[in-house]
Design a protein around this motif. Structure first.
Motif, PDB file in Angstrom:
ATOM      1  N   ASN A   1      10.843  21.257   1.347  1.00  0.00           N
ATOM      2  CA  ASN A   1      11.345  22.601   1.635  1.00  0.00           C
ATOM      3  C   ASN A   1      12.060  22.588   2.985  1.00  0.00           C
ATOM      4  O   ASN A   1      11.612  21.962   3.940  1.00  0.00           O
ATOM      5  N   SER A   2      13.158  23.309   3.072  1.00  0.00           N
ATOM      6  CA  SER A   2      13.974  23.271   4.284  1.00  0.00           C
ATOM      7  C   SER A   2      13.226  23.717   5.533  1.00  0.00           C
ATOM      8  O   SER A   2      13.480  23.211   6.630  1.00  0.00           O
ATOM      9  N   ASN A   3      12.286  24.678   5.405  1.00  0.00           N
ATOM     10  CA  ASN A   3      11.575  25.115   6.603  1.00  0.00           C
ATOM     11  C   ASN A   3      10.764  23.977   7.206  1.00  0.00           C
ATOM     12  O   ASN A   3      10.741  23.783   8.423  1.00  0.00           O
ATOM     13  N   PHE A   4      10.124  23.162   6.359  1.00  0.00           N
ATOM     14  CA  PHE A   4       9.351  22.024   6.857  1.00  0.00           C
ATOM     15  C   PHE A   4      10.274  20.906   7.338  1.00  0.00           C
ATOM     16  O   PHE A   4       9.965  20.205   8.303  1.00  0.00           O
ATOM     17  N   ALA A   5      11.389  20.731   6.660  1.00  0.00           N
ATOM     18  CA  ALA A   5      12.346  19.701   7.073  1.00  0.00           C
ATOM     19  C   ALA A   5      12.903  20.013   8.455  1.00  0.00           C
ATOM     20  O   ALA A   5      12.925  19.153   9.353  1.00  0.00           O
ATOM     21  N   ILE A   6      13.338  21.243   8.647  1.00  0.00           N
ATOM     22  CA  ILE A   6      13.906  21.646   9.938  1.00  0.00           C
ATOM     23  C   ILE A   6      12.853  21.557  11.035  1.00  0.00           C
ATOM     24  O   ILE A   6      13.131  21.095  12.144  1.00  0.00           O
ATOM     25  N   ASP A   7      11.636  21.994  10.720  1.00  0.00           N
ATOM     26  CA  ASP A   7      10.544  21.956  11.699  1.00  0.00           C
ATOM     27  C   ASP A   7      10.247  20.531  12.140  1.00  0.00           C
ATOM     28  O   ASP A   7       9.773  20.296  13.258  1.00  0.00           O
ATOM     29  N   ALA A   8      10.525  19.545  11.261  1.00  0.00           N
ATOM     30  CA  ALA A   8      10.266  18.137  11.567  1.00  0.00           C
ATOM     31  C   ALA A   8      11.485  17.451  12.181  1.00  0.00           C
ATOM     32  O   ALA A   8      11.487  16.235  12.379  1.00  0.00           O
ATOM     33  N   GLY A   9      12.516  18.209  12.467  1.00  0.00           N
ATOM     34  CA  GLY A   9      13.697  17.641  13.103  1.00  0.00           C
ATOM     35  C   GLY A   9      14.733  17.100  12.143  1.00  0.00           C
ATOM     36  O   GLY A   9      15.696  16.433  12.561  1.00  0.00           O
ATOM     37  N   LEU A  10      14.579  17.369  10.851  1.00  0.00           N
ATOM     38  CA  LEU A  10      15.554  16.920   9.861  1.00  0.00           C
ATOM     39  C   LEU A  10      16.644  17.981   9.688  1.00  0.00           C
ATOM     40  O   LEU A  10      16.391  19.182   9.837  1.00  0.00           O
ATOM     41  N   ASN A  11      17.829  17.544   9.368  1.00  0.00           N
ATOM     42  CA  ASN A  11      18.928  18.447   9.070  1.00  0.00           C
ATOM     43  C   ASN A  11      19.211  18.356   7.570  1.00  0.00           C
ATOM     44  O   ASN A  11      19.754  17.359   7.095  1.00  0.00           O
ATOM     45  N   PRO A  12      18.805  19.373   6.802  1.00  0.00           N
ATOM     46  CA  PRO A  12      18.986  19.307   5.347  1.00  0.00           C
ATOM     47  C   PRO A  12      20.414  19.022   4.913  1.00  0.00           C
ATOM     48  O   PRO A  12      20.640  18.328   3.917  1.00  0.00           O
ATOM     49  N   MET A  13      21.391  19.527   5.664  1.00  0.00           N
ATOM     50  CA  MET A  13      22.785  19.326   5.293  1.00  0.00           C
ATOM     51  C   MET A  13      23.219  17.870   5.473  1.00  0.00           C
ATOM     52  O   MET A  13      24.083  17.376   4.759  1.00  0.00           O
ATOM     53  N   GLU A  14      22.601  17.183   6.426  1.00  0.00           N
ATOM     54  CA  GLU A  14      23.019  15.813   6.739  1.00  0.00           C
ATOM     55  C   GLU A  14      22.042  14.746   6.248  1.00  0.00           C
ATOM     56  O   GLU A  14      22.464  13.650   5.867  1.00  0.00           O
ATOM     57  N   ASP A  15      20.751  15.048   6.266  1.00  0.00           N
ATOM     58  CA  ASP A  15      19.738  14.024   5.975  1.00  0.00           C
ATOM     59  C   ASP A  15      19.323  13.952   4.512  1.00  0.00           C
ATOM     60  O   ASP A  15      18.779  12.933   4.074  1.00  0.00           O
ATOM     61  N   SER A  16      19.533  15.016   3.754  1.00  0.00           N
ATOM     62  CA  SER A  16      19.139  14.987   2.343  1.00  0.00           C
ATOM     63  C   SER A  16      20.195  14.240   1.521  1.00  0.00           C
ATOM     64  O   SER A  16      21.365  14.176   1.893  1.00  0.00           O
ATOM     65  N   ILE A  17      19.769  13.677   0.396  1.00  0.00           N
ATOM     66  CA  ILE A  17      20.722  13.023  -0.498  1.00  0.00           C
ATOM     67  C   ILE A  17      21.180  13.983  -1.595  1.00  0.00           C
ATOM     68  O   ILE A  17      22.108  13.691  -2.346  1.00  0.00           O
ATOM     69  N   ALA A  18      20.525  15.141  -1.669  1.00  0.00           N
ATOM     70  CA  ALA A  18      20.935  16.203  -2.595  1.00  0.00           C
ATOM     71  C   ALA A  18      20.283  17.495  -2.125  1.00  0.00           C
ATOM     72  O   ALA A  18      19.163  17.487  -1.602  1.00  0.00           O
ATOM     73  N   LEU A  19      20.998  18.592  -2.317  1.00  0.00           N
ATOM     74  CA  LEU A  19      20.506  19.879  -1.846  1.00  0.00           C
ATOM     75  C   LEU A  19      20.627  20.912  -2.956  1.00  0.00           C
ATOM     76  O   LEU A  19      21.611  20.937  -3.696  1.00  0.00           O
ATOM     77  N   GLU A  20      19.616  21.738  -3.060  1.00  0.00           N
ATOM     78  CA  GLU A  20      19.594  22.807  -4.053  1.00  0.00           C
ATOM     79  C   GLU A  20      20.801  23.719  -3.897  1.00  0.00           C
ATOM     80  O   GLU A  20      21.276  23.960  -2.784  1.00  0.00           O
ATOM     81  N   ASP A  21      21.292  24.229  -5.019  1.00  0.00           N
ATOM     82  CA  ASP A  21      22.423  25.142  -4.999  1.00  0.00           C
ATOM     83  C   ASP A  21      22.082  26.404  -4.207  1.00  0.00           C
ATOM     84  O   ASP A  21      20.957  26.904  -4.264  1.00  0.00           O
ATOM     85  N   LYS A  22      23.032  26.910  -3.451  1.00  0.00           N
ATOM     86  CA  LYS A  22      22.799  28.075  -2.593  1.00  0.00           C
ATOM     87  C   LYS A  22      22.563  29.357  -3.383  1.00  0.00           C
ATOM     88  O   LYS A  22      22.145  30.372  -2.824  1.00  0.00           O
ATOM     89  N   GLU A  23      22.816  29.329  -4.690  1.00  0.00           N
ATOM     90  CA  GLU A  23      22.583  30.504  -5.521  1.00  0.00           C
ATOM     91  C   GLU A  23      21.145  30.538  -6.037  1.00  0.00           C
ATOM     92  O   GLU A  23      20.818  31.302  -6.934  1.00  0.00           O
ATOM     93  N   SER A  24      20.298  29.734  -5.450  1.00  0.00           N
ATOM     94  CA  SER A  24      18.895  29.662  -5.860  1.00  0.00           C
ATOM     95  C   SER A  24      18.235  31.038  -5.855  1.00  0.00           C
ATOM     96  O   SER A  24      18.481  31.852  -4.957  1.00  0.00           O
ATOM     97  N   PRO A  25      17.375  31.314  -6.845  1.00  0.00           N
ATOM     98  CA  PRO A  25      16.652  32.600  -6.871  1.00  0.00           C
ATOM     99  C   PRO A  25      15.447  32.602  -5.935  1.00  0.00           C
ATOM    100  O   PRO A  25      14.750  33.607  -5.833  1.00  0.00           O
TER     101      PRO A  25
END
Length: 284
Positions: free
Chosen positions: A215-239
């Motif tokens: 989850n992005s909140n835990f990723a960001i809290d751990a110093g990760l950048n979801p936009m740069e460090d993930s190999i795939a990201l959920e669509d922004k239209e997520s419910p």
């Protein structure tokens, strides 16, 4: 003489009663002055939140709420259980950490009398891997680690289906999907869902599994950048939009309305976009 003394006594008694009446009247009349003083005091609003991004967003909202007469107190949490427990027990006026499917599952599991007071933002969930640079590189039989939060399983599986890795049964509601609902799995991916959501960044740091969903909140809290460090990201239209949750009936209070109004204001929306560059997305 007796009549004179009696008359004098009666006059004194009347004056005494009048004086008492005047004192009572002045006390009643003083109440507006007290109320006016109280009007200048801020009403305390206590909100429970995950450290990032929720508590960060609330800190930015503090001065805006102060202008509306509310002193915002932020209680930070590192888990997904206590914020709802404390809200139910009256320790919080609201909480801000969960998306709608999780809120609904908590209500169903624990009988909480909660309602969604307003949608604020979306945190796209991401796939992370230290071994592979894309989903396409995942080998046959790769192990995918996901959290034990059942409310996120459908979210993860729907994302992997959208990315073309698996296919879910047509008659299943995506948000309620489980691993057993996979009907096509060309790479024979293995799913391990035995970990606390907050521990996923540490598992990634330890190079556990072939890929993990965080989850992005835990990723960001751990110093990760979801936009740069993930190999795939959920669509922004997520419910899976994050909301302000309150006890039923409180959604109509002036304090909660002010909180939601501030958090969905243009100023806070711009702050979210500037601060996380798409890793956290306002819903408005």
């Amino acid at each position: 003489m007796k009549k004179f003394l009696f008359g004098l006594f009666a006059a004194v008694l009347v004056l005494a009663l009048a004086a008492c009446g005047t004192k009572d009247d002045s006390k009643d009349g003083a109440a507006p002055d007290v109320d006016e003083a109280e009007k200048g005091e801020k009403t305390t609003l206590t909100v429970g939140a995950s450290n990032t991004p929720h508590a960060v967003i609330l800190e930015e909202a503090k001065p805006l709420l102060a202008e509306k007469g509310y002193d915002l107190v932020i209680e930070s949490y590192t888990d997904y259980v206590l914020p709802n427990k404390d809200l139910d027990e009256g320790e919080l006026d609201a909480n801000y950490f969960q998306h709608i499917p999780y809120l609904e599952s908590q209500i169903a599991d624990f009988g909480y009398d909660f309602v969604n007071a307003g949608a604020i933002h979306i945190e796209p969930i991401g796939v992370y891997s230290k071994k592979y640079d894309s989903l396409e590189e995942l080998p046959e039989g790769a192990t995918i680690l996901i959290s034990n939060s059942v409310a996120d399983h459908g979210r993860v599986l729907a994302m992997l289906e959208e990315k073309g890795l698996i296919k879910l049964a047509d008659d299943i509601e995506k948000v309620k999907a489980e691993v057993g609902d996979i009907v096509e799995n060309p790479k024979d991916l293995k799913f391990d869902a035995n970990y606390e959501a907050a521990l996923m960044p540490q598992l990634y740091a330890n190079d556990e599994g072939d890929a993990l969903l965080i989850n992005s909140n835990f990723a960001i809290d751990a110093g990760l950048n979801p936009m740069e460090d993930s190999i795939a990201l959920e669509d922004k239209e997520s419910p899976y939009v994050n909301v302000i949750a309150v006890n039923s009936g409180d959604e109509d209070s002036d304090a909660i309305k002010a909180l939601v109004e501030v958090l969905t204001s243009e100023q806070i929306q711009n702050f979210i976009l500037d601060e996380w560059s798409g890793s956290v997305v306002p819903v408005q």
